[in-house]
Scaffold this motif. Structure first.
Motif, PDB file in Angstrom:
ATOM      1  N   ILE A   1       0.838  -1.201   0.000  1.00 51.99           N
ATOM      2  CA  ILE A   1       0.000   0.000   0.000  1.00 51.99           C
ATOM      3  C   ILE A   1       0.869   1.246   0.000  1.00 51.99           C
ATOM      4  O   ILE A   1       0.692   2.138  -0.832  1.00 51.99           O
ATOM      5  N   SER A   2       1.851   1.292   0.923  1.00 48.74           N
ATOM      6  CA  SER A   2       2.630   2.521   1.017  1.00 48.74           C
ATOM      7  C   SER A   2       3.509   2.720  -0.217  1.00 48.74           C
ATOM      8  O   SER A   2       3.650   3.838  -0.711  1.00 48.74           O
ATOM      9  N   MET A   3       4.070   1.631  -0.753  1.00 52.14           N
ATOM     10  CA  MET A   3       4.913   1.778  -1.950  1.00 52.14           C
ATOM     11  C   MET A   3       4.120   2.259  -3.157  1.00 52.14           C
ATOM     12  O   MET A   3       4.504   3.193  -3.848  1.00 52.14           O
ATOM     13  N   LYS A   4       2.995   1.579  -3.415  1.00 47.60           N
ATOM     14  CA  LYS A   4       2.203   1.928  -4.603  1.00 47.60           C
ATOM     15  C   LYS A   4       1.670   3.348  -4.508  1.00 47.60           C
ATOM     16  O   LYS A   4       1.727   4.114  -5.470  1.00 47.60           O
ATOM     17  N   THR A   5       1.144   3.694  -3.324  1.00 55.42           N
ATOM     18  CA  THR A   5       0.597   5.034  -3.134  1.00 55.42           C
ATOM     19  C   THR A   5       1.688   6.087  -3.318  1.00 55.42           C
ATOM     20  O   THR A   5       1.518   7.069  -4.057  1.00 55.42           O
TER      21      THR A   5
ATOM     22  N   THR B   1       7.089  -5.250  -6.843  1.00 54.02           N
ATOM     23  CA  THR B   1       6.251  -4.054  -6.801  1.00 54.02           C
ATOM     24  C   THR B   1       7.080  -2.819  -7.106  1.00 54.02           C
ATOM     25  O   THR B   1       6.643  -1.904  -7.791  1.00 54.02           O
ATOM     26  N   LEU B   2       8.287  -2.830  -6.615  1.00 52.95           N
ATOM     27  CA  LEU B   2       9.157  -1.676  -6.786  1.00 52.95           C
ATOM     28  C   LEU B   2       9.715  -1.596  -8.197  1.00 52.95           C
ATOM     29  O   LEU B   2       9.817  -0.519  -8.777  1.00 52.95           O
ATOM     30  N   LEU B   3      10.063  -2.744  -8.753  1.00 53.69           N
ATOM     31  CA  LEU B   3      10.779  -2.737 -10.026  1.00 53.69           C
ATOM     32  C   LEU B   3       9.872  -2.846 -11.248  1.00 53.69           C
ATOM     33  O   LEU B   3      10.303  -2.552 -12.357  1.00 53.69           O
ATOM     34  N   SER B   4       8.605  -3.255 -11.037  1.00 52.54           N
ATOM     35  CA  SER B   4       7.770  -3.474 -12.214  1.00 52.54           C
ATOM     36  C   SER B   4       7.179  -2.234 -12.883  1.00 52.54           C
ATOM     37  O   SER B   4       7.036  -2.229 -14.098  1.00 52.54           O
ATOM     38  N   PRO B   5       6.815  -1.165 -12.137  1.00 56.00           N
ATOM     39  CA  PRO B   5       6.205  -0.046 -12.867  1.00 56.00           C
ATOM     40  C   PRO B   5       7.147   0.556 -13.908  1.00 56.00           C
ATOM     41  O   PRO B   5       8.361   0.626 -13.701  1.00 56.00           O
ATOM     42  N   ALA B   6       6.560   0.960 -15.035  1.00 57.08           N
ATOM     43  CA  ALA B   6       7.351   1.511 -16.136  1.00 57.08           C
ATOM     44  C   ALA B   6       8.037   2.804 -15.709  1.00 57.08           C
ATOM     45  O   ALA B   6       9.138   3.114 -16.130  1.00 57.08           O
ATOM     46  N   GLU B   7       7.363   3.535 -14.852  1.00 56.19           N
ATOM     47  CA  GLU B   7       7.884   4.824 -14.414  1.00 56.19           C
ATOM     48  C   GLU B   7       7.918   4.877 -12.907  1.00 56.19           C
ATOM     49  O   GLU B   7       6.977   4.429 -12.243  1.00 56.19           O
ATOM     50  N   ARG B   8       8.971   5.431 -12.357  1.00 53.64           N
ATOM     51  CA  ARG B   8       8.999   5.675 -10.919  1.00 53.64           C
ATOM     52  C   ARG B   8       9.934   6.847 -10.651  1.00 53.64           C
ATOM     53  O   ARG B   8      10.836   7.129 -11.435  1.00 53.64           O
ATOM     54  N   PRO B   9       9.706   7.532  -9.535  1.00 52.26           N
ATOM     55  CA  PRO B   9      10.643   8.606  -9.191  1.00 52.26           C
ATOM     56  C   PRO B   9      11.969   7.979  -8.747  1.00 52.26           C
ATOM     57  O   PRO B   9      12.019   6.770  -8.541  1.00 52.26           O
ATOM     58  N   PRO B  10      13.033   8.761  -8.590  1.00 56.79           N
ATOM     59  CA  PRO B  10      14.251   8.196  -7.999  1.00 56.79           C
ATOM     60  C   PRO B  10      13.909   7.631  -6.617  1.00 56.79           C
ATOM     61  O   PRO B  10      13.187   8.275  -5.855  1.00 56.79           O
ATOM     62  N   ILE B  11      14.401   6.426  -6.327  1.00 60.11           N
ATOM     63  CA  ILE B  11      14.011   5.763  -5.080  1.00 60.11           C
ATOM     64  C   ILE B  11      15.213   5.527  -4.170  1.00 60.11           C
ATOM     65  O   ILE B  11      16.295   5.186  -4.644  1.00 60.11           O
ATOM     66  N   THR B  12      15.001   5.724  -2.866  1.00 56.70           N
ATOM     67  CA  THR B  12      15.965   5.305  -1.852  1.00 56.70           C
ATOM     68  C   THR B  12      15.266   4.321  -0.920  1.00 56.70           C
ATOM     69  O   THR B  12      14.142   4.580  -0.491  1.00 56.70           O
ATOM     70  N   ILE B  13      15.912   3.196  -0.652  1.00 55.23           N
ATOM     71  CA  ILE B  13      15.364   2.246   0.315  1.00 55.23           C
ATOM     72  C   ILE B  13      16.099   2.432   1.641  1.00 55.23           C
ATOM     73  O   ILE B  13      17.329   2.394   1.693  1.00 55.23           O
ATOM     74  N   GLU B  14      15.315   2.690   2.714  1.00 51.74           N
ATOM     75  CA  GLU B  14      15.904   2.873   4.042  1.00 51.74           C
ATOM     76  C   GLU B  14      15.839   1.572   4.822  1.00 51.74           C
ATOM     77  O   GLU B  14      14.760   1.019   5.022  1.00 51.74           O
ATOM     78  N   ILE B  15      17.005   1.096   5.234  1.00 51.22           N
ATOM     79  CA  ILE B  15      17.034  -0.119   6.044  1.00 51.22           C
ATOM     80  C   ILE B  15      17.834   0.147   7.314  1.00 51.22           C
ATOM     81  O   ILE B  15      18.636   1.081   7.368  1.00 51.22           O
ATOM     82  N   THR B  16      17.610  -0.669   8.326  1.00 51.18           N
ATOM     83  CA  THR B  16      18.351  -0.476   9.570  1.00 51.18           C
ATOM     84  C   THR B  16      19.524  -1.455   9.635  1.00 51.18           C
ATOM     85  O   THR B  16      19.598  -2.411   8.868  1.00 51.18           O
ATOM     86  N   GLU B  17      20.404  -1.195  10.578  1.00 48.25           N
ATOM     87  CA  GLU B  17      21.612  -2.004  10.709  1.00 48.25           C
ATOM     88  C   GLU B  17      21.298  -3.479  10.959  1.00 48.25           C
ATOM     89  O   GLU B  17      22.067  -4.355  10.567  1.00 48.25           O
ATOM     90  N   SER B  18      20.161  -3.756  11.598  1.00 46.87           N
ATOM     91  CA  SER B  18      19.812  -5.156  11.900  1.00 46.87           C
ATOM     92  C   SER B  18      19.698  -5.974  10.614  1.00 46.87           C
ATOM     93  O   SER B  18      20.040  -7.154  10.590  1.00 46.87           O
ATOM     94  N   ILE B  19      19.225  -5.357   9.554  1.00 46.26           N
ATOM     95  CA  ILE B  19      19.081  -6.060   8.276  1.00 46.26           C
ATOM     96  C   ILE B  19      20.451  -6.417   7.703  1.00 46.26           C
ATOM     97  O   ILE B  19      20.654  -7.501   7.154  1.00 46.26           O
TER      98      ILE B  19
END
Ligand code: C2E
Ligand code: MG
Ligand code: MG
Ligand code: MG
Length: 287
Positions: free
Chosen positions: A93-97, A138-156
């Motif tokens: 939901i949050s990604m698509k929106t 979900t992230l990679l399939s749309p033909a168009e997307r704005p520049p994206i940053t993925i935020e992850i924490t050190e635990s990952i």
């Protein structure tokens, strides 16, 4: 008497645990409802470039607009969503929106604002039922997307091999990686050598007292020096005062995010905020 007390205390604790379980079950059911009835809203908080003053990114932050309890913050429902297996649905939901919203904002304003998306541990790795990392599609399939940053924490980052493959896929798709809440995790700094990281987001607990606490300021300075030597950009989180802004600029911090600059806002308010910023300086011009 002691025995009696012990028994009462035991009863007290079990009652409390029962209430906790009831409460969780109710929230779980409410959360299923929330997904169905579109009560999950994405708010946007600008991240500013401290040299130019431009908005370089916005972070998408989820809110639950509960019909009885009002807005519930993510710290209250994301851990639960992770436990009960609803996190990937929330993430969808949050990604698509957010992708659709920011694409539209960029078109309307003629800008190229990037979008920062948070990924919590269980969402990042996916689950057995979901197959591997369904969010990547979900992230990679749309033909168009704005520049994206993925935020992850050190635990990952502590999960090594698995992480490397996912980060590599993101990298190859032109997506940036930010370490969120930097400084609060337990992992060793060696991950900065092993993984393709782009940004460090200094946790707001380090930024909060830099005006008065020499040691906190020294830590922030050291993080900045280290990051810049490794060609990483640094975002200061939780910027709340003008003096903090001045100190961070003085020490060449790259970007900042915080209530002093802008609060997380619903889309309409974010658009309004952008319009006000980009409007020609009417007062000065009219004189
Ligand atoms: P985060 O990623 O570290 O996000 C920054 C948090 O700091 C946000 O809290 C934001 O509202 C708050 N903040 C920003 N500026 C200031 C400031 O100047 N002062 C103070 N005191 N706080 C400030 P929020 O929105 O409550 O989110 C909490 C956490 O929930 C986030 O921390 C993030 O880890 C998680 N989260 C939010 N949305 C999502 C989502 O869509 N997916 C996932 N997986 N996690 C999310
Ligand atoms: Mg974040
Ligand atoms: Mg953070
Ligand atoms: Mg956080």
């Amino acid at each position: 008497a002691a025995k009696e007390l012990g028994r009462n205390r035991f009863r007290f604790y079990t009652t409390m645990m029962q209430n906790d379980a009831d409460e969780r079950l109710r929230m779980h059911m409410d959360l299923i409802d929330a997904i169905e009835h579109k009560q999950l809203k994405v708010f946007y908080q600008p991240i500013l470039d401290l040299k130019s003053g431009d908005v370089c990114e916005v972070e998408a932050l989820l809110r639950w607009q509960h019909p009885k309890q009002g807005f519930i913050p993510p710290d209250k429902f994301i851990p639960l969503a992770e436990d009960v297996g609803l996190i990937s649905q929330l993430g969808e939901i949050s990604m698509k929106t957010a992708i659709a919203d920011i694409l539209e904002v960029n078109k309307d304003f003629g800008l190229n604002i990037g979008l920062s998306l948070n990924k919590s541990y269980r969402e990042f790795f996916g689950s057995v039922d979901d197959g591997d990392e369904p969010w990547l599609n979900t992230l990679l399939s749309p033909a168009e997307r704005p520049p994206i940053t993925i935020e992850i924490t050190e635990s990952i980052l502590m999960e090594d091999d698995q992480v490397y493959q996912i980060l590599d896929k993101l990298r190859k798709a032109g997506i940036k990686i930010a370490i969120d809440d930097f400084g609060t995790g337990y992992s060793s700094l060696s991950y900065l050598r092993r993984f393709p990281v782009d940004w460090l987001k200094i946790d707001r607990s380090f930024v909060r007292d830099i005006e008065d606490d020499h040691e906190d300021l020294a830590l922030v300075e050291s993080i900045l020096a280290m990051a810049h030597k490794l060609s990483l950009a640094v975002v200061a989180e939780g910027l709340e005062t003008e003096e903090q802004l001045r100190l961070l600029q003085m020490h060449q911090c790259d970007m900042a995010q915080g209530f002093f600059l802008a609060r997380p806002m619903p889309l309409a308010d974010f658009r309004h905020w952008l319009r006000e910023r980009n409007a020609p300086a009417r007062i000065a011009g009219d004189r």
